[in-house]
Design an enzyme around this catalytic site. Structure first.
Site, short mmCIF file in Angstrom:
data_model
loop_
_atom_site.label_atom_id
_atom_site.label_comp_id
_atom_site.label_asym_id
_atom_site.label_seq_id
_atom_site.Cartn_x
_atom_site.Cartn_y
_atom_site.Cartn_z
N GLY A 28 -4.88 32.57 -38.22
CA GLY A 28 -4.56 31.07 -38.62
C GLY A 28 -5.19 30.27 -37.86
CG ASP A 139 1.85 38.21 -43.96
OD1 ASP A 139 1.25 38.83 -44.78
OD2 ASP A 139 0.92 37.69 -43.14
#
Ligand code: H91
Length: 680
Positions: A28, A139
């Protein structure tokens, strides 16, 4: 001014306690660097985030920190310390030298059932514990499972986890995670139970472990969603009946028909060869304070044991917490519970202490692209093993008991409105399926279905909860050439790989390569430099009816060394400065593709000419190419490094690859494409 001062203090705080080395990955908006905790000599991963870059994602980071502070388990990556400044957040986390489970799977193509079971039991253990603490991970994927020094799995990335206020039985609405692993109820925007969605993802993960590709995959998101909501996938012939049954039970479209984690703990498939249910309770409960660690810290800090205990028990995730947890980790690995007394700045470079703890003075420090001061570690194996304390101390610790072996449209969003919808580079999805030979054949068979699926896109847009359009790499740009499948067939994942030398290659070199191949795990050693006729034979196989051969023919990533824990680059600090005029000499690693060429410049030039064909931007530093792909909206969709290097002992050139950013499966196939197109 105060801001600057705070900033300085934060960075100082980090450098006071840690040596910071190179970037090892990114996730990210975070960059992850390798570091070393000075007092214990232990390696750590340092996740670095700029608050400005985080923007709306800041709450996710807080969530991750909060979750990791609460979770202490043998199969969850441990948080040691958090340093926050006005502009940055540093998370100091347990280092896992084996890297991502994803890379391990692709290096071995797929895992045998026995090895899968060892890993799967650890995944079930981690998830059962996470759920018991009221969290859902949301996730789960092989990129979020790391392999530690003992070859055990550690779960990471809690940025998308949820802890429903009323307990895990309460429904969630946020659609998150990676679409290929997302449960049908989640992508349909329905309310869902977090633990049920995690079981679906674990089913997908299990499939990826056993098959080396994804059960649901497609370039087109809508088609992918449709496949997921139908819940239909093909089981390859090598799966046992038990594996098929288990996955079928985990990937039930109706969550109420799905297995629960509790049922997974003693499922017959999970029990096989073990005869004991998965042990999921934490072996590292936070309540227990270790006296040996306290004593060592008390001596070092010149405090009483009582006050040291009180300090540790505050769990502030400051340097005290980090020192305690790292000492405990050393003890659990049978290493001496010892802290170094004083940082020694000028040591004899031959001393073990020097090897273990290089100071800034002894390293070549340079600034990275962010102006961050970094050094580079010399990862020789002695150094990796025990560092500076080895010979002088008697181990006090006990060994931790381990699990035994044995297209890109603006899609319509459906209600309910979501808190956040986070997906990895969506339009690139599915390339794994297209390019895995087995899947490629299958996709040809199903091309009509896929066409049909494309037609139904518009309709599906009403039923799927879809992300905003993202950064596609058009399929034309990255379509895989139907050629150059450069791999050496190996019969079975459990058998040794034979390497056929290039016609006309030097016999002794080829023997060396073969020898190296024989020393490795069953995995697949691949040689990029096959003769043209051999290449076409590989291709023929890819098109033949024999699916086993078809599957093997598509491999580009090879595994060359068993101990992932031994991975790592041999690299002398002084050599890291500036562009190199010679390639580095490295050990043969699992993330290195071998060539049988001896001229690095030729290999480099071949890659350099392939990159533009694949629409990959790059910057070159000596023999390292920092590569990037861009999406339509000016976002970097993928970042990775390719480095031409000499392979120690083999005297051949190899290409080391490292993914820094982007979807793991898309990366796998892009690098395969580049290396194929390089025709080395
Ligand atoms: N993925 C989600 O590449 C794509 C070695 C390596 C070694 C690590 C320890 C912790 C973390 C990463 C490590 C690591 C991101 C870690 C932990 C948490 C977290 C993040 C990272 C990548 C980022 C780099 C990682 C693998 C995952 C390596 N990494 N090589 N030890 O949130 Cl909790 Cl981002």
């Amino acid at each position: 001014m105060p801001v600057e001062r705070t900033e300085l203090r934060g960075a100082d705080e980090l450098h006071k306690y840690y040596e910071v080395y190179e970037t090892i990955g990114s996730g990210g908006f975070a960059k992850v660097k390798l570091g070393r905790h000075i007092l214990t000599g232990e390696k750590v991963a340092i996740k670095i985030m700029n608050k400005k870059d985080l923007g709306d994602d800041l709450p996710r980071v807080k969530l991750e920190i909060d979750a990791m502070r609460n979770l202490s388990h043998q199969h969850i990556c441990r948080l040691y310390q958090v340093i926050e400044t006005s502009t940055q957040i540093f998370m100091v986390i347990e280092y896992c030298p084996g890297g991502e489970l994803f890379d391990y799977i692709i290096a071995k193509d797929r895992l045998p059932e026995e090895e899968t079971r060892v890993f799967f039991r650890q995944i079930v253990s981690a998830i059962a514990y996470v759920h018991s603490q009221g969290f859902a991970h949301r996730d789960l994927k092989p990129e979020n499972l790391l392999i530690d020094g003992d070859h055990n799995l550690k779960l990471i990335d809690f940025g998308l986890c949820a802890r429903p206020k009323g307990g895990l039985g309460y429904e969630l609405m946020t659609c998150c995670g990676s679409p290929a692993y997302a449960a049908p109820e989640l992508i349909q925007g329905k309310a869902y139970i977090g633990s049920e969605a995690d079981v679906w993802s674990m089913g997908v993960l299990l499939f990826a472990l056993l098959c080396g590709y994804l059960p649901f995959d497609d370039d087109n998101c809508m088609v992918l969603y449709r496949k997921i909501t139908r819940g239909k996938y093909d089981n390859p012939h090598w799966l046992s009946a038990g594996s098929v049954l288990l996955m079928n039970h985990m990937m039930q479209v109706d969550p109420k028909l799905r297995l629960t984690v509790r049922q997974l703990l003693d499922h017959p498939w999970v029990l096989k060869d073990y005869n004991s249910p998965v042990e999921w309770h934490s072996r590292l409960p936070l309540g227990h304070i270790d006296e040996d660690c306290i004593t060592e810290m008390a001596v070092n800090m010149k405090r009483s044991r009582g006050s040291t205990t009180e300090l540790v028990k505050e769990w502030r995730y400051d340097h005290t917490t980090a020192t305690y947890l790292l000492l405990l980790s050393k003890k659990q690995r049978g290493k001496p519970v010892r802290l170094r007394a004083q940082p020694l700045l000028h040591e004899d470079s031959c001393s073990p202490l020097h090897q273990g703890l290089q100071t800034k003075e002894s390293l070549q420090f340079s600034e990275d692209e962010d102006g961050f001061i970094v050094g580079s570690l010399d990862f020789c194996s002695e150094y990796l093993d025990d560092g500076p304390f080895l010979k002088s101390q008697t181990p006090q610790g006990v060994r931790e008991r381990r699990d035994k072996t044995p297209n890109n449209k603006v899609m319509k969003m459906t209600s309910p409105v979501v808190e956040r919808c986070d997906y990895s580079p969506m339009p690139e999805r599915g390339r794994a399926a297209r390019h895995h030979p087995e899947r490629r054949a299958k996709n040809q068979e199903h091309s009509t279905e896929d066409k049909e699926n494309t037609v139904v896109q518009e309709r599906d847009a009403d039923t799927f909860l879809v992300p905003p359009p993202q950064t596609p790499v058009s399929s034309k740009k990255n379509s895989r050439p139907n050629k150059n499948i450069l791999t050496t067939p190996n019969d079975n994942i459990g058998t040794k790989t034979s390497v056929t030398p290039r016609v006309g290659g030097s016999a002794s070199k080829d023997q060396k390569i073969k020898k190296a191949a024989e020393n490795v795990e069953p995995a697949n050693l691949e040689i990029m430099a096959l003769s043209p006729d051999r290449r076409s034979r590989s291709l023929d196989m890819a098109g033949s009816e024999d699916s086993g051969k078809k599957r093997r023919a598509g491999k580009m990533f090879g595994s060359l060394e068993r101990g992932l824990d031994k991975v790592i680059t041999m690299l002398t600090p002084s050599k890291r400065r500036g562009p190199r005029d010679r390639p580095r000499k490295i050990k043969v690693l699992y993330n290195v593709t071998l060539t049988n060429q001896t001229n690095p410049d030729q290999v480099l030039n071949q890659i350099l000419s392939a990159l533009p064909q694949k629409n990959v931007d790059f910057t070159q530093k000596g023999y390292t190419l920092k590569c990037q792909t861009w999406g339509d909206f000016g976002k970097v969709t993928m970042a990775f490094e390719l480095e031409v290097c000499f392979l120690q002992k083999l005297d051949v050139v190899g290409v080391r690859r490292q993914r820094l950013k982007g979807d793991a499966w898309v990366y796998k196939h892009l690098v395969e494409d580049i290396l194929s197109a390089s025709s080395i």
